[in-house]
Write an enzyme that holds these catalytic residues in place. Structure first.
Site, PDB file in Angstrom:
ATOM      1  N   LYS A  78       0.853  -1.199   0.000  1.00  0.00           N
ATOM      2  CA  LYS A  78       0.000   0.000   0.000  1.00  0.00           C
ATOM      3  C   LYS A  78       0.884   1.241   0.000  1.00  0.00           C
ATOM      4  O   LYS A  78       1.898   1.289   0.701  1.00  0.00           O
ATOM      5  CB  LYS A  78      -0.904  -0.027   1.233  1.00  0.00           C
ATOM      6  N   SER A 158      -9.980   2.250   2.629  1.00  0.00           N
ATOM      7  CA  SER A 158      -9.039   2.925   1.767  1.00  0.00           C
ATOM      8  C   SER A 158      -8.045   2.004   1.074  1.00  0.00           C
ATOM      9  O   SER A 158      -7.393   2.407   0.118  1.00  0.00           O
ATOM     10  CB  SER A 158      -8.249   3.957   2.590  1.00  0.00           C
ATOM     11  N   SER A 182     -10.428   0.121   6.972  1.00  0.00           N
ATOM     12  CA  SER A 182      -9.805   0.131   5.645  1.00  0.00           C
ATOM     13  C   SER A 182      -9.123  -1.149   5.194  1.00  0.00           C
ATOM     14  O   SER A 182      -8.694  -1.232   4.045  1.00  0.00           O
ATOM     15  CB  SER A 182      -8.780   1.264   5.555  1.00  0.00           C
TER      16      SER A 182
HETATM   17  N1  GLN Z   1     -13.486   4.679   5.814  1.00  0.00           N
HETATM   18  C1  GLN Z   1     -12.903   5.209   7.023  1.00  0.00           C
HETATM   19  C2  GLN Z   1     -12.515   6.645   6.823  1.00  0.00           C
HETATM   20  O1  GLN Z   1     -12.756   7.138   5.777  1.00  0.00           O
HETATM   21  C3  GLN Z   1     -11.772   4.364   7.450  1.00  0.00           C
HETATM   22  C4  GLN Z   1     -10.520   4.634   6.724  1.00  0.00           C
HETATM   23  C5  GLN Z   1      -9.387   3.812   7.207  1.00  0.00           C
HETATM   24  O2  GLN Z   1      -9.567   2.833   7.920  1.00  0.00           O
HETATM   25  N2  GLN Z   1      -8.204   4.243   6.860  1.00  0.00           N
HETATM   26  O3  GLN Z   1     -11.979   7.278   7.672  1.00  0.00           O
END
Ligand code: GLN
Length: 491
Positions: A78, A158, A182
């Site tokens: 990532k 994400s 995410s």
């Molecule tokens: N979808 C969540 C957010 O937008 C979690 C994102 C994440 O876990 N990095 O903050």
């Protein structure tokens, strides 16, 4: 031998060990697959030369009888893990073409164990999002299509690039990170397995920070076993991260095949949410039946503060982000405004131009909830709610060994579908944020298909540092579900 890309990480490691193929061969096949899959937009940087160099070095080590735990396995990384000498952007223009001079601890552990890097994977900008649509490199496309339409679907976010790459056989497994869901949500959307370990198990050193008290690295992989293998290599005590836990990292593959006889599995009643699709409820019921049939005792539990988790998360995470992202001022790296009338104007214009819309929204909310007049009303209150949520889990921990919930309230949705309403997007995290707020480990396992033929996941949440039980339960779910569906190759 073709289709080396379709192997699991475990099967690939076995094949490498028995010299059925070399790391160079399996790496070459992955490089070719990545080239053919550019329409998925999973990789934001392909590093084929580096991959081949690492693969040859791995083959050399193996020839001399030295083989690490991931020896020769090609992985995707990532883009929020800093990789020495390789551009790392967190998919934000404000970071631009930053080339780190150091390696994140998580990736350093992988290279120590012999893994090969195929490239850097797409993600929501600064990991803020649930659909990969906030990336400066554009959205990632899910390899899965719904039988109901030909629309391009999001792989979730994400870690959408990680999930899409694993589901599309563009790496054997991938690193990812989870602040509110995410890892687990994109895993659920792509029929893959995603694990967020206990907060503090994986070092945050060299990971681009979003919300430091919630961020945790973990794997996205093809099977529970693969996830156990990769997680073990990722985790370590690290003095360079002040929240890193000085604990042993067990071999979680030892949890597999143990069954769940006698384990007590909690089913929290507050996770039955308004408007939850019937097929999500049906999948959850099915999961309960599988565990019961395997000898587990099902215990209805209450986690009364669950409904406050999402609002608390969307105060705490932006607050921490506004503090963490204050360092991006256009001076040291990344985007800098062309014209500015003063230093302050340069900071402001660089930030306004460099950050995407969603990141700006979070920074604005974060600055607001931390401002003098609102700090107590929002931020401090959210911290108190967070404590309550952790106490809810503490209160049931004598009665249950692990908790079963759905991973997400829906299957993958179409790109563009939920962009208009951020609140709609935030609802994706409803089942996952609690584990981050309480620091607990969680896994998403593919468990079934929706009516359009899209994967759905079940989540197992465990006690702090008890990933072993999480893997034990996940293994039984994986076996019971017998999930063998694969996306049809269209890319
Ligand atoms: N979808 C969540 C957010 O937008 C979690 C994102 C994440 O876990 N990095 O903050």
């Amino acid at each position: 031998m073709s289709e080396l890309t379709q192997l699991t990480l475990k099967a690939a490691l076995d094949g490498l060990a028995s010299k059925a193929f070399s790391s160079e061969e399996i790496t070459r096949e992955h490089i070719a697959a990545i080239e053919k899959a550019r329409s998925l937009n999973a990789y934001v940087l392909e590093t084929p030369e580096k991959a081949l160099e690492m693969a040859r070095a791995s083959d050399g080590r193996r020839a001399k009888g030295h083989a690490g735990r991931l020896e020769g396995a090609p992985l995707g990384i990532k883009d929020l893990f800093c990789t020495e000498g390789v551009r790392s952007t967190a998919c934000s223009n404000i970071i631009g073409n930053f080339v780190p001079t150091y390696e994140s601890s998580v990736t350093a552990n992988l290279w120590r164990d012999g893994a090969v890097m195929l490239g850097k994977l797409n993600m929501d900008e600064f990991a803020m999002g649930s659909s990969n649509e906030t990336s400066a490199f554009g959205p990632v496309v899910n390899p899965w299509k719904s039988g109901a339409s030909n629309a391009d679907l999001t792989p979730g976010g994400s870690s959408g690039g990680s999930a899409s790459a694993v589901a599309g056989d563009l790496c054997l497994a991938a690193t990812a990170s989870d602040t509110g869901g995410s890892i687990r949500q994109p895993a659920a959307f792509t029929g893959t397995v995603g694990v967020k370990p206990t907060y503090g198990r994986a070092s945050r050193f060299g990971m681009v920070a979003f919300a430091s008290s919630l961020d945790q690295a973990g794997p996205i992989a093809k099977t529970v076993e693969d996830a156990a293998i990769l997680l073990r290599s990722m985790c370590s005590f690290d003095p360079k991260d002040s929240t890193s836990l000085d604990v042993d990292t067990p071999d979680w593959t030892q949890s597999l095949g143990k069954g769940v006889k006698g384990l007590r599995i909690g089913v929290p009643k507050e996770y039955v949410v308004d408007g939850m699709p019937a097929e999500i409820q049906a999948l959850w019921d099915q999961g309960v039946q599988w565990l019961k049939a395997a000898g587990a005792e099902i215990v209805e539990i209450s986690l009364p503060h669950t409904k406050y988790a999402l609002p608390a998360y969307y105060i705490i995470a932006p607050a921490e982000a506004s503090s963490n992202l204050a360092r991006y001022d256009g001076m040291r790296f990344g985007h800098r405004a062309e014209t500015a009338s003063s230093l302050t104007d340069l900071y402001e214009t660089s930030r306004a131009e460099g950050f995407g819309k969603e990141v700006q929204r979070r920074l604005t909310i974060g600055a607001y909830v931390l401002s003098a007049g609102f700090y107590d009303a929002y931020y401090v209150r959210a911290l108190k709610v967070r404590r309550r949520i952790a106490m809810d889990f503490d209160a049931v921990c004598d009665r249950v060994d692990a908790i079963l919930t759905p991973s997400t309230p829906s299957a993958a949705f179409a790109i563009g579908d939920r962009q208009i309403d951020p609140l709609q997007m935030y609802l994706n995290d409803i089942f996952t944020v609690t584990a981050n707020l309480a620091g607990l480990p969680g896994i998403s396992v593919p468990a079934g298909l929706d009516k359009g033929g899209l994967p759905l996941g079940l989540q197992v949440i465990g006690k702090a540092l008890d990933e072993a039980t999480v893997f034990q339960v996940a293994d039984v779910l994986e076996q019971s579900a017998g999930f063998t569906a694969r996306p049809e190759k269209w890319w």
